[in-house]
Design a protein around this motif. Structure first.
Motif, PDB file in Angstrom:
ATOM      1  N   UNK A   9       0.819  -1.216   0.000  1.00  0.00           N
ATOM      2  CA  UNK A   9       0.000   0.000   0.000  1.00  0.00           C
ATOM      3  C   UNK A   9       0.854   1.268   0.000  1.00  0.00           C
ATOM      4  N   UNK A  10       1.889   1.234  -0.809  1.00  0.00           N
ATOM      5  CA  UNK A  10       2.742   2.399  -1.020  1.00  0.00           C
ATOM      6  C   UNK A  10       2.704   2.831  -2.479  1.00  0.00           C
ATOM      7  N   UNK A  11       2.679   1.869  -3.386  1.00  0.00           N
ATOM      8  CA  UNK A  11       2.776   2.186  -4.817  1.00  0.00           C
ATOM      9  C   UNK A  11       1.696   3.157  -5.265  1.00  0.00           C
ATOM     10  N   UNK A  12       0.519   3.100  -4.663  1.00  0.00           N
ATOM     11  CA  UNK A  12      -0.571   3.970  -5.106  1.00  0.00           C
ATOM     12  C   UNK A  12      -0.319   5.444  -4.800  1.00  0.00           C
ATOM     13  N   UNK A  13       0.582   5.738  -3.887  1.00  0.00           N
ATOM     14  CA  UNK A  13       0.836   7.140  -3.561  1.00  0.00           C
ATOM     15  C   UNK A  13       2.091   7.676  -4.254  1.00  0.00           C
ATOM     16  N   UNK A  14       2.762   6.823  -5.025  1.00  0.00           N
ATOM     17  CA  UNK A  14       4.007   7.199  -5.682  1.00  0.00           C
ATOM     18  C   UNK A  14       3.812   7.354  -7.191  1.00  0.00           C
ATOM     19  N   UNK A  15       4.637   8.192  -7.811  1.00  0.00           N
ATOM     20  CA  UNK A  15       4.649   8.331  -9.265  1.00  0.00           C
ATOM     21  C   UNK A  15       5.298   7.100  -9.889  1.00  0.00           C
ATOM     22  N   UNK A  16       4.987   6.785 -11.137  1.00  0.00           N
ATOM     23  CA  UNK A  16       5.595   5.613 -11.783  1.00  0.00           C
ATOM     24  C   UNK A  16       7.118   5.580 -11.683  1.00  0.00           C
ATOM     25  N   UNK A  17       7.791   6.689 -11.976  1.00  0.00           N
ATOM     26  CA  UNK A  17       9.250   6.705 -11.930  1.00  0.00           C
ATOM     27  C   UNK A  17       9.773   6.423 -10.528  1.00  0.00           C
ATOM     28  N   UNK A  18       9.062   6.902  -9.520  1.00  0.00           N
ATOM     29  CA  UNK A  18       9.481   6.664  -8.134  1.00  0.00           C
ATOM     30  C   UNK A  18       9.313   5.195  -7.758  1.00  0.00           C
ATOM     31  N   UNK A  19       8.226   4.564  -8.222  1.00  0.00           N
ATOM     32  CA  UNK A  19       8.046   3.141  -7.953  1.00  0.00           C
ATOM     33  C   UNK A  19       9.154   2.321  -8.615  1.00  0.00           C
ATOM     34  N   UNK A  20       9.488   2.641  -9.844  1.00  0.00           N
ATOM     35  CA  UNK A  20      10.559   1.910 -10.529  1.00  0.00           C
ATOM     36  C   UNK A  20      11.866   2.040  -9.755  1.00  0.00           C
ATOM     37  N   UNK A  21      12.165   3.245  -9.303  1.00  0.00           N
ATOM     38  CA  UNK A  21      13.410   3.467  -8.568  1.00  0.00           C
ATOM     39  C   UNK A  21      13.467   2.615  -7.302  1.00  0.00           C
ATOM     40  N   UNK A  22      12.362   2.518  -6.585  1.00  0.00           N
ATOM     41  CA  UNK A  22      12.327   1.692  -5.378  1.00  0.00           C
ATOM     42  C   UNK A  22      12.444   0.218  -5.737  1.00  0.00           C
ATOM     43  N   UNK A  23      11.783  -0.214  -6.815  1.00  0.00           N
ATOM     44  CA  UNK A  23      11.845  -1.619  -7.219  1.00  0.00           C
ATOM     45  C   UNK A  23      13.275  -2.021  -7.594  1.00  0.00           C
ATOM     46  N   UNK A  24      14.013  -1.123  -8.232  1.00  0.00           N
ATOM     47  CA  UNK A  24      15.409  -1.401  -8.567  1.00  0.00           C
ATOM     48  C   UNK A  24      16.211  -1.644  -7.288  1.00  0.00           C
ATOM     49  N   UNK A  25      16.024  -0.789  -6.312  1.00  0.00           N
ATOM     50  CA  UNK A  25      16.750  -0.926  -5.053  1.00  0.00           C
ATOM     51  C   UNK A  25      16.333  -2.187  -4.296  1.00  0.00           C
ATOM     52  N   UNK A  26      15.047  -2.545  -4.368  1.00  0.00           N
ATOM     53  CA  UNK A  26      14.585  -3.767  -3.708  1.00  0.00           C
ATOM     54  C   UNK A  26      15.118  -5.007  -4.413  1.00  0.00           C
TER      55      UNK A  26
END
Length: 331
Positions: free
Chosen positions: A239-256
């Motif tokens: 329940x975080x992805x819905x509050x983030x912009x697409x580019x921000x989600x991608x950046x977090x997914x890369x780090x994860x």
């Protein structure tokens, strides 16, 4: 009126949808569902038990019957299975506090038309800061909605029999995922990354359940804290992805992706919509919540998650229903 001619009943129910929020909020305020569960079956007895007027009790149970949460037979009332599961105090899936919270939020919808015109909040959202005192109310209130997804994840990943596991819960909130997963797997350990006041709430929950010995916290903002490299077997982004912009989600997914050990899994839980945006209903309705409360968030499609995760380095991606949310598993 012919049989196939539409009636206004359905539209009127939707137009007056705020009645449902008010009725449920008032009912949980006076513990009506709990009294019903304990065998208080008549309006007169409910009024006494709840210390409210008999007229008020009648209006509330009428409304609850109309909403399909209470059943009546010969003047005796009882909870439906849904009400018993989610609106009786003490239930691990209790949503009554969330109902009271939403009751207080009703006034914010009056600005929706102008928010739609502008394409976002009329003022800067101020809730997403570490020291906001509302976390003490919000975090416990929303915890129960994650219980179904946490249980689905136990089955999908076979967590109970997985042996020693290292788990990272990003933005873990109440700690409910860690509580359920550590209870299912006595060899697992979990680390929650969130703001300090929120981590304190999670520590309390895990201590209450006797699991604090295998639970640690990192205080900070997940946007900037280093997740490490090849540290975890399982990472969670709920329940975080819905509050983030697409580019921000991608950046977090890369780090994860980098933070996971070989063969590790990332779990994302959120309100995911179909690729044609034809359903499911709850995530589609939730889109307006994001318009009101975030600058760039939204309810994202399955194809969005698939694209973002592939770009981050994942190749095996699956979707699992956990109504009203969806659990995304990526390896």
């Amino acid at each position: 009126m012919s049989d196939d001619e539409p009636t206004p009943d359905g539209v009127l129910r939707l137009i007056n949808g705020y009645w449902a929020t008010g009725i449920i909020g008032a009912a949980v305020t006076f513990s009506l569902f709990t009294h019903l569960e304990n065998g208080v079956e008549t309006v007169a007895k409910l009024a006494v038990a709840a210390e409210i007027s008999e007229r008020g009790a009648q209006a509330l149970v009428d409304g609850l019957v109309g909403l399909g949460l209470v059943e009546v037979r010969e003047g005796r009332y009882r909870n439906t299975p849904q009400a018993s599961a989610y609106l009786v105090e003490g239930s691990p899936t209790y949503l009554g506090d969330l109902a009271k919270l939403k009751q207080r939020h009703m006034g914010g919808l009056t600005t929706l038309a102008e928010v739609v015109r502008e394409g976002g909040p009329l003022t800067d959202p101020t809730t997403e800061v570490a020291d906001n005192p509302h976390w003490a109310q919000v975090v416990p209130a929303i915890a129960a909605q994650s219980v179904p997804a946490a249980r689905v994840a136990v089955d999908v990943l076979g967590l109970a029999g997985a042996g020693e596991l290292s788990i990272l819960d990003v933005g873990g909130g109440s700690g409910i995922y860690s509580a359920i997963w550590l209870a299912a797997n006595p060899a697992a350990r979990s680390t929650q990354l969130d703001w300090q006041p929120i981590n304190e709430i999670a520590r309390g929950l895990l201590a209450e359940r006797g699991l604090s010995g295998r639970f640690t916290c990192i205080d900070g903002d997940f946007h900037t804290v280093d997740f490490g490299t090849a540290v975890y077997d399982v990472a969670l982004y709920s329940h975080i992805a819905h509050q983030e912009a697409p580019a921000d989600n991608i950046a977090v997914f890369v780090r994860l992706w980098r933070s996971l050990k070989p063969g590790g899994a990332l779990l994302i839980c959120d309100y995911v919509v179909d690729d044609d945006r034809g359903g499911p209903a709850f995530p589609l309705l939730f889109a307006s919540e994001m318009l009101l409360k975030s600058r760039q968030g939204g309810t994202w499609r399955r194809s969005d998650y698939r694209d973002w995760l592939v770009r981050a380095g994942f190749s095996d991606i699956s979707f699992h229903p956990a109504p009203p949310a969806t659990l995304v598993v990526a390896r």
